[in-house]
Write a protein that holds these residues in place. Structure first.
Motif, PDB file in Angstrom:
ATOM      1  N   TYR A  10       7.005   3.010  41.171  1.00  0.00           N
ATOM      2  CA  TYR A  10       6.653   1.771  41.860  1.00  0.00           C
ATOM      3  C   TYR A  10       7.863   1.113  42.532  1.00  0.00           C
ATOM      4  O   TYR A  10       7.718   0.069  43.171  1.00  0.00           O
ATOM      5  N   LEU A  66      10.525  -0.417  41.160  1.00  0.00           N
ATOM      6  CA  LEU A  66      10.641  -1.750  40.570  1.00  0.00           C
ATOM      7  C   LEU A  66      12.060  -2.312  40.658  1.00  0.00           C
ATOM      8  O   LEU A  66      13.045  -1.605  40.444  1.00  0.00           O
ATOM      9  N   THR A  67      12.126  -3.601  40.944  1.00  0.00           N
ATOM     10  CA  THR A  67      13.366  -4.359  40.802  1.00  0.00           C
ATOM     11  C   THR A  67      13.005  -5.728  40.240  1.00  0.00           C
ATOM     12  O   THR A  67      11.854  -6.155  40.335  1.00  0.00           O
ATOM     13  N   ARG A 113       0.065  -2.091  34.879  1.00  0.00           N
ATOM     14  CA  ARG A 113       0.337  -0.790  35.499  1.00  0.00           C
ATOM     15  C   ARG A 113      -0.800  -0.396  36.453  1.00  0.00           C
ATOM     16  O   ARG A 113      -0.556   0.163  37.528  1.00  0.00           O
ATOM     17  N   LEU A 155       9.062  -7.175  40.432  1.00  0.00           N
ATOM     18  CA  LEU A 155       8.154  -7.495  39.330  1.00  0.00           C
ATOM     19  C   LEU A 155       8.791  -8.591  38.488  1.00  0.00           C
ATOM     20  O   LEU A 155       9.928  -8.444  38.025  1.00  0.00           O
ATOM     21  N   THR A 163       9.374  -2.941  44.856  1.00  0.00           N
ATOM     22  CA  THR A 163       8.416  -3.883  44.275  1.00  0.00           C
ATOM     23  C   THR A 163       9.165  -4.792  43.309  1.00  0.00           C
ATOM     24  O   THR A 163       9.718  -4.332  42.312  1.00  0.00           O
ATOM     25  N   LEU A 194      -0.317  -2.232  39.671  1.00  0.00           N
ATOM     26  CA  LEU A 194       0.793  -1.641  40.426  1.00  0.00           C
ATOM     27  C   LEU A 194       0.396  -0.323  41.069  1.00  0.00           C
ATOM     28  O   LEU A 194       0.759  -0.036  42.216  1.00  0.00           O
ATOM     29  N   PHE A 217      10.020  -1.911  32.984  1.00  0.00           N
ATOM     30  CA  PHE A 217      11.369  -1.567  33.448  1.00  0.00           C
ATOM     31  C   PHE A 217      12.018  -0.529  32.548  1.00  0.00           C
ATOM     32  O   PHE A 217      12.873   0.242  32.988  1.00  0.00           O
ATOM     33  N   ARG A 271       9.286   2.785  36.693  1.00  0.00           N
ATOM     34  CA  ARG A 271      10.327   2.168  37.518  1.00  0.00           C
ATOM     35  C   ARG A 271      10.502   2.936  38.829  1.00  0.00           C
ATOM     36  O   ARG A 271      10.598   2.329  39.906  1.00  0.00           O
TER      37      ARG A 271
END
Length: 466
Positions: free
Chosen positions: A213, A215-216, A453, A136, A134, A456, A204, A210
Motif C-alpha cells: 500500500y 504506507l507512510t 486492510r 495512514l 498512502t 486499503l 506499519f 507497508r
C-alpha cells in the motif's frame, strides 16, 4: 544526520528514509543519532528572528544531507502561508504566565505547525522517488484534520485517517469528514484512540502491507512531526529569555507525548528551557508514572479534552531510550512488558532521571471547567479544554521562573465545554462555521487491522484500475 531505532534491530537511516518509513522496520521509533547544539550566538541571533528563520536554524542539521539548504528554505517559505498570523504563533501574556497560541493554522490546532511542513516534505521526496504513497494515520481529534489539510489534493498522496467513532468533538470530526478531495478517506472505528493507534502500528509493522500500500506515517511516530515542533519551543524560549534573563518553564497538555518531547529535544539542543510540566486529564498514565515509577495502562475514559484520551503514549518510547542510557535491549524489554502485561516499572535510576527533567499533574473534567471559567474571568481569555488542563496544572508547578502554557486548540472547537464553563459560547471563526454545513463522508468499521486492510486494498485496487 543519521536516525536510529529505539529498539536497535535495524540499520541507521537518513532523514528521507526516516520520514518516508515512519515506523522503523523493527517496530521502534526513529531517534536522531546525535543532537546538535545551539551556540550562545545562535540564541542571541534568534531572539528577534522570524519563525521561518528560527525553523531554518533548528532544522537544518537534522535534514542534511537529504535536503540541502535551498530545498529546506523553499519548503519553509511555503509551509505556513495558510496561517492567519504572519508570526505563525503568538505569545499572549496572562496575569502570572504566558500563553503560547499554536492554533492559528488552517484547522485551528497546534498540529498544523508540523503537518503543513510535512506535506511539502512528502511532496519533495515522492517527486524525487517518482512514486506515490498512502499516508495512514490515527487521530484522537486534531491530528486527522491537520494531516488532511496538509495532504489534501496532492497528486502523489492518498491519505487514510482512523478516528474513534463518537469520541471526538463534533467540529473535530466534521473538520475531517467534510473534506471531499478524492485522495482523502476517513474511517470511524468502533473503539478508542489506542485501538486506532495500535492498528496503525500493526500495519506499519507488516512489511507486506507497508510495501503493497506504500504506507507512510503522519502521526507523531513520524520523526518530522517532533522535529518541526521544536521550532516554537526554541523561538518562544529565546524571546522570553531575552526579557527575563533566565530559563523558561513550559506546561504542555499531553496525550501521545510528542509535543512535550519536542520541548525536551529543544532543551537538549541548548534552548533556555527549564522544567517541562506534563499536564494530563483523567487519563493519567503519565502523571501516575511520576508518582509510582510505573507505566501502567488503564481503561480510556472519555473527557472534555478528547485529544488527550490516551493510555498508550507512543512517543514516550523515544524518551524511554534516553532514560535507559541508549540501551535498545532495555527498551525492547519494557515495551514487551507493556504489550503483554499492560505496564512496566522504570526502576529507581530511570525514574530519578525522569523527575529531574520533568514534572507532571492531573486535571479532571470538573477542574477543567473551573479553570476555563477562572481564566475567562481573571484574564479575559477563553481557553479550550486541553489548554485549560495545562493552565490548571501549571498553577501547581509555578516557581520564580516564567511559565509558558501551550494553547493547543482554538476554543471554538469545543463550544459545549466553553459554554458550560463560562455561560456563553466562544466566538466561532467563519472557517469553523462552514464545516458545520458541509456534507460528511466517512465509513464506520470495526476496530481491527483486518477491516482497515480491506479498505486499503479497495483503494489500492481502485487506483490501479483507474
Amino acid at each position: 544526520m543519521r536516525y536510529i531505532s529505539s529498539r536497535g534491530q535495524c540499520p541507521a537511516v537518513d532523514f528521507e528514509t526516516a520520514v518516508m518509513t515512519g515506523l522503523a522496520p523493527d517496530g521502534g521509533l526513529y531517534i536522531p543519532s546525535t543532537f546538535p547544539r545551539l551556540t550562545e550566538g545562535d540564541l542571541k541571533r534568534l531572539q528577534d528572528a522570524s519563525f521561518v528563520e528560527v525553523a531554518a536554524t533548528v532544522l537544518k542539521p537534522f535534514v542534511t544531507p537529504s535536503l540541502d539548504e535551498q530545498e529546506l528554505e523553499a519548503m519553509l517559505d511555503k509551509a505556513w502561508e495558510s496561517f492567519r498570523l504572519d508570526t505563525v504563533t503568538y505569545l499572549r501574556p496572562l496575569q502570572d504566565a504566558w500563553l503560547l497560541e499554536l492554533f492559528h493554522g488552517p484547522t485551528f490546532a497546534f498540529k498544523d505547525v508540523a503537518l503543513q511542513l510535512l506535506g511539502h516534505i512528502f511532496d519533495h521526496f515522492l517527486a524525487k522517488r517518482q512514486r506515490s504513497a498512502t499516508v495512514l494515520g490515527a487521530t484522537s481529534g486534531d491530528t486527522g484534520s491537520a494531516a488532511i489539510a496538509g495532504c489534501r489534493g496532492r497528486k502523489q498522496l492518498r491519505i487514510v485517517i482512523l478516528h474513534p467513532h463518537e469520541r471526538t468533538s463534533l467540529i473535530q470530526r466534521r473538520q475531517m469528514t467534510t473534506i471531499t478531495d478524492a485522495n482523502v478517506t476517513n474511517l470511524a472505528l468502533r473503539g478508542d484512540f489506542d485501538d486506532c493507534q495500535a492498528i496503525v502500528k500493526e500495519l506499519f509493522g507488516d512489511p507486506v502491507a507497508r510495501n503493497e500500500y506504500g504506507l507512510t506515517a503522519v502521526n507523531s511516530i513520524n520523526i518530522a512531526r517532533v522535529l518541526a515542533q521544536m521550532v516554537y519551543y526554541v523561538q518562544s524560549s529565546v524571546q522570553l529569555w531575552k526579557r527575563f534573563g533566565q530559563a523558561i518553564d513550559f506546561c504542555v497538555p499531553t496525550g501521545n507525548f510528542g509535543d512535550i518531547l519536542a520541548g525536551h529535544w529543544a532543551r537538549v539542543m541548548g534552548a533556555p528551557i527549564g522544567r517541562l510540566v506534563i499536564a494530563t486529564n483523567q487519563n493519567d498514565i503519565l502523571s501516575r508514572l511520576f508518582e509510582q515509577g510505573r507505566y501502567e495502562t488503564d481503561e480510556v475514559s472519555q473527557s472534555l479534552s478528547p485529544s488527550m484520551d490516551i493510555q498508550v503514549s507512543s512517543n514516550f518510547e523515544r524518551l524511554l531510550y534516553e532514560l535507559g542510557q541508549g540501551d535498545p535491549h532495555w527498551v525492547r524489554t519494557q515495551m514487551t512488558a507493556l504489550y503483554k502485561n499492560g505496564g512496566f516499572s522504570l526502576g529507581e535510576a530511570a525514574t530519578d532521571k525522569l523527575r529531574r527533567g520533568f514534572a507532571a499533574g492531573r486535571c479532571d473534567d470538573t477542574q477543567t471547567l473551573a479553570e476555563i471559567k477562572k481564566t475567562f474571568v481573571n484574564d479575559g481569555v477563553t481557553l479550550d479544554p486541553h489548554t485549560a488542563v495545562a493552565r490548571a496544572v501549571a498553577r501547581n508547578h509555578q516557581t520564580t521562573a516564567p511559565m509558558v502554557i501551550l494553547a493547543t486548540a482554538h476554543p471554538a472547537k469545543f463550544p459545549g465545554a466553553v459554554q458550560k464553563a463560562t455561560g456563553q459560547p466562544p466566538t466561532t471563526p467563519q472557517a469553523l462555521k462552514q464545516v458545520l454545513d458541509g456534507e460528511e463522508r466517512f465509513e464506520v468499521i470495526e476496530a481491527n487491522a483486518q477491516a482497515v486492510r480491506a479498505v486499503l486494498q479497495g483503494l489500492s485496487t481502485a487506483t490501479k484500475l483507474g
